[in-house]
Enzyme design. Structure first.
Site, PDB file in Angstrom:
ATOM      1  N   LYS A  16       0.848  -1.208   0.000  1.00 52.09           N
ATOM      2  CA  LYS A  16       0.000   0.000   0.000  1.00 52.09           C
ATOM      3  C   LYS A  16       0.879   1.251   0.000  1.00 52.09           C
ATOM      4  CE  LYS A  16      -0.358  -0.211   5.024  1.00 52.09           C
ATOM      5  NZ  LYS A  16      -1.116  -0.815   6.128  1.00 52.09           N
TER       6      LYS A  16
ATOM      7  N   ARG B  88     -11.148  -0.238  14.911  1.00 50.14           N
ATOM      8  CA  ARG B  88     -11.126   0.572  13.705  1.00 50.14           C
ATOM      9  C   ARG B  88     -12.134  -0.070  12.771  1.00 50.14           C
ATOM     10  NH1 ARG B  88      -5.320   1.256  10.814  1.00 50.14           N
ATOM     11  NH2 ARG B  88      -5.857  -0.866  10.224  1.00 50.14           N
TER      12      ARG B  88
ATOM     13  N   HIS C 235      -6.545  -7.383  12.873  1.00 51.74           N
ATOM     14  CA  HIS C 235      -5.344  -6.548  12.870  1.00 51.74           C
ATOM     15  C   HIS C 235      -4.905  -6.313  14.310  1.00 51.74           C
ATOM     16  CE1 HIS C 235      -2.410  -4.179  10.854  1.00 51.74           C
ATOM     17  NE2 HIS C 235      -2.830  -3.011  11.299  1.00 51.74           N
TER      18      HIS C 235
ATOM     19  N   ARG D 278       1.266 -10.876   6.943  1.00 53.52           N
ATOM     20  CA  ARG D 278       1.129  -9.674   6.115  1.00 53.52           C
ATOM     21  C   ARG D 278       2.255  -8.681   6.402  1.00 53.52           C
ATOM     22  NH1 ARG D 278      -4.204  -9.719   8.776  1.00 53.52           N
ATOM     23  NH2 ARG D 278      -3.526  -7.801   9.775  1.00 53.52           N
TER      24      ARG D 278
ATOM     25  N   TYR E 255      13.536  32.224   5.832  1.00 55.39           N
ATOM     26  CA  TYR E 255      12.281  32.762   6.377  1.00 55.39           C
ATOM     27  C   TYR E 255      12.374  32.983   7.882  1.00 55.39           C
ATOM     28  CZ  TYR E 255       9.604  31.650   2.124  1.00 55.39           C
ATOM     29  OH  TYR E 255       9.114  31.593   0.858  1.00 55.39           O
TER      30      TYR E 255
ATOM     31  N   CYS F  52      12.136  25.267   3.401  1.00 50.23           N
ATOM     32  CA  CYS F  52      11.105  25.884   2.560  1.00 50.23           C
ATOM     33  C   CYS F  52      10.317  24.796   1.826  1.00 50.23           C
ATOM     34  CB  CYS F  52      11.740  26.813   1.526  1.00 50.23           C
ATOM     35  SG  CYS F  52      12.923  27.967   2.225  1.00 50.23           S
TER      36      CYS F  52
ATOM     37  N   ASP G 100      10.407  24.043  -1.383  1.00 50.52           N
ATOM     38  CA  ASP G 100      11.218  23.330  -2.374  1.00 50.52           C
ATOM     39  C   ASP G 100      12.725  23.484  -2.181  1.00 50.52           C
ATOM     40  OD1 ASP G 100       9.260  22.227  -4.492  1.00 50.52           O
ATOM     41  OD2 ASP G 100       8.540  24.247  -4.074  1.00 50.52           O
TER      42      ASP G 100
END
Ligand SMILES: *Cc1c(COP(=O)(O)O)cnc(C)c1O
Length: 391
Positions: A49, A147, A176, A232, A276, A323, A325
């Site tokens: 996943k 859950r 689970h 799993r 910043y 920042c 990027d």
């Protein structure tokens, strides 16, 4: 606008300034370690996943299929469809929450749902062809996670309901584990005992459910009795222990390495503020390197003035606010550093190493989150190279 195909997404990321190198030999090693830990009658469902925890679900699944793994687990119908579209023909279990609107896609792509409510079982039967063979499903039992799942004491009644009489075929029963990485096994023992009691009751009624599974990575490592006939594993496949307990006895190898390169090195006077909100001030005449990586690439912003990267085999501190990027690092102690030099954000360089466990500790989170987030905007490179699915 035409929809973005997975292929297009892959092309776009090839220009990313940040590279994730995925070591498929280490993945292979980790699979071997999991197999060594389970008994011969126990099968393995690989959890891929969240784009295989940021490692790229397609190539990871393809590698695992070539290693003989026959079952895969994803969180969403979308993730399962992506694997089918790329040619994975093995059973794919959709383990996350389902919505009725997703069921026709699920059926069309032959994905196996985890059923957690009577309504969903009914919705599913309504969408099946009148004459189709019984559709395989797994039933999730809530033994303590609170859950998803049918409450433990309602399962026997649930199995008698109409959808299971002819339209659905119960291939698996699962639960689970909520606390399996805890040194104290009490809660896990309680969950496993409840599940086992239910299995015995089902069996004594003459019902056969082929697959029974409870174990995530923590279950695999710390609770032998949780293995049953299917496990799993997720995080251990990618080379990290599931919790703070490092004494797993399983020598894992991290699969992902994340690198970038320096874009600029600049001289900054003593006492100058950086970035910043002027959150860092140089204490000496400094050489500050600019990296083309920020929080939009999955590097946690809370590691501003806290995280480290590797350059020329040395640890170098991040200075100023990270920042969107970009970020700045202080390379004053490494006078030979130049634009273009390799920077390791995650992994080894020379004799130094920064692991996802360490980054997670700095950021007060878990390695899972670090790996998933790094996966979002990277150019992925696989070593060794691509092979087609053998299915
Ligand atoms: C994610 C997940 C796993 C794998 O968990 P790890 O801790 O990564 O091994 C196993 N089972 C289910 C139902 C999951 O959602």
């Amino acid at each position: 606008m035409t929809p973005t195909t997975p292929a297009l997404q892959f092309t776009r990321n090839q220009l990313s300034p940040i590279t994730a190198t995925i070591d498929l030999l280490n993945l292979t090693h980790n699979v071997g370690e999991v197999r060594r830990c389970i008994s011969p009658g126990c099968d393995l469902l690989a959890v891929v996943k969240a784009d295989a925890y940021g490692h790229g679900a397609i190539r990871v699944s393809q590698t695992l299929a070539n290693l003989g793994i026959r079952r895969f687990g994803v969180a969403t119908v979308q993730e399962g469809m992506e694997l089918r579209t790329f040619g994975l023909n093995h059973p794919i279990l959709v383990m996350g929450a389902l919505l009725p609107a997703q069921l026709s896609n699920l059926i069309e792509h032959r994905l196996t749902p985890v059923i957690s409510s009577e309504e969903m079982a009914v919705h599913l039967t309504e969408r099946l062809d009148a004459h189709s063979a019984p559709y395989p499903v797994h039933i999730k039992v809530d033994t303590g996670m609170r859950r998803l799942g049918i409450p433990l004491d309602s399962v026997l009644g649930f199995l008698e309901t109409h959808p299971f009489q002819s339209r659905l075929q119960i291939e698996g029963l699962m639960t689970h584990l909520a606390d399996a990485d805890n040194f104290d096994p009490k809660f896990t023992d309680m969950q496993l005992k409840g599940f086992q009691t239910l299995l015995n009751q089902i069996q004594s009624r003459g019902k056969v459910i082929p697959l029974q599974h409870t174990a995530n990575s923590s279950g695999i490592l710390y609770h032998q009795e949780s293995h049953l006939n299917l496990v799993r594993p997720g995080i251990v496949l990618y080379g990290y222990p599931p919790g703070p307990n490092p004494n797993s006895g399983m020598p894992l190898r991290p699969v992902m390495k994340v690198t970038t390169s320096i874009v600029q090195v600049r001289a900054v006077a003593s006492g100058d503020p950086l970035g910043y909100n002027l959150s860092y001030r140089t204490k000496r005449p400094s050489r500050i390197a600019v990296l083309p990586v920020g929080y939009a690439h999955g590097y946690p912003r809370r590691l501003s003035n806290k995280g480290m990267v590797l350059i020329h085999g040395h640890r170098v501190p991040i200075v100023g606010k990270i920042c969107m990027d970009m970020m700045l690092v202080d390379t004053t102690d490494l006078p030979l550093v130049q634009p273009g030099d390799e920077v390791v954000l995650l992994g080894e360089q020379g004799t130094e190493e920064i692991s996802a466990v360490e980054i997670a500790q700095w950021a007060e989170t878990i390695p899972y989150e670090i790996l998933c987030n790094f996966g979002l905007r990277v150019n992925r490179v696989y070593e060794p190279q691509f092979e087609d699915f053998k299915t």
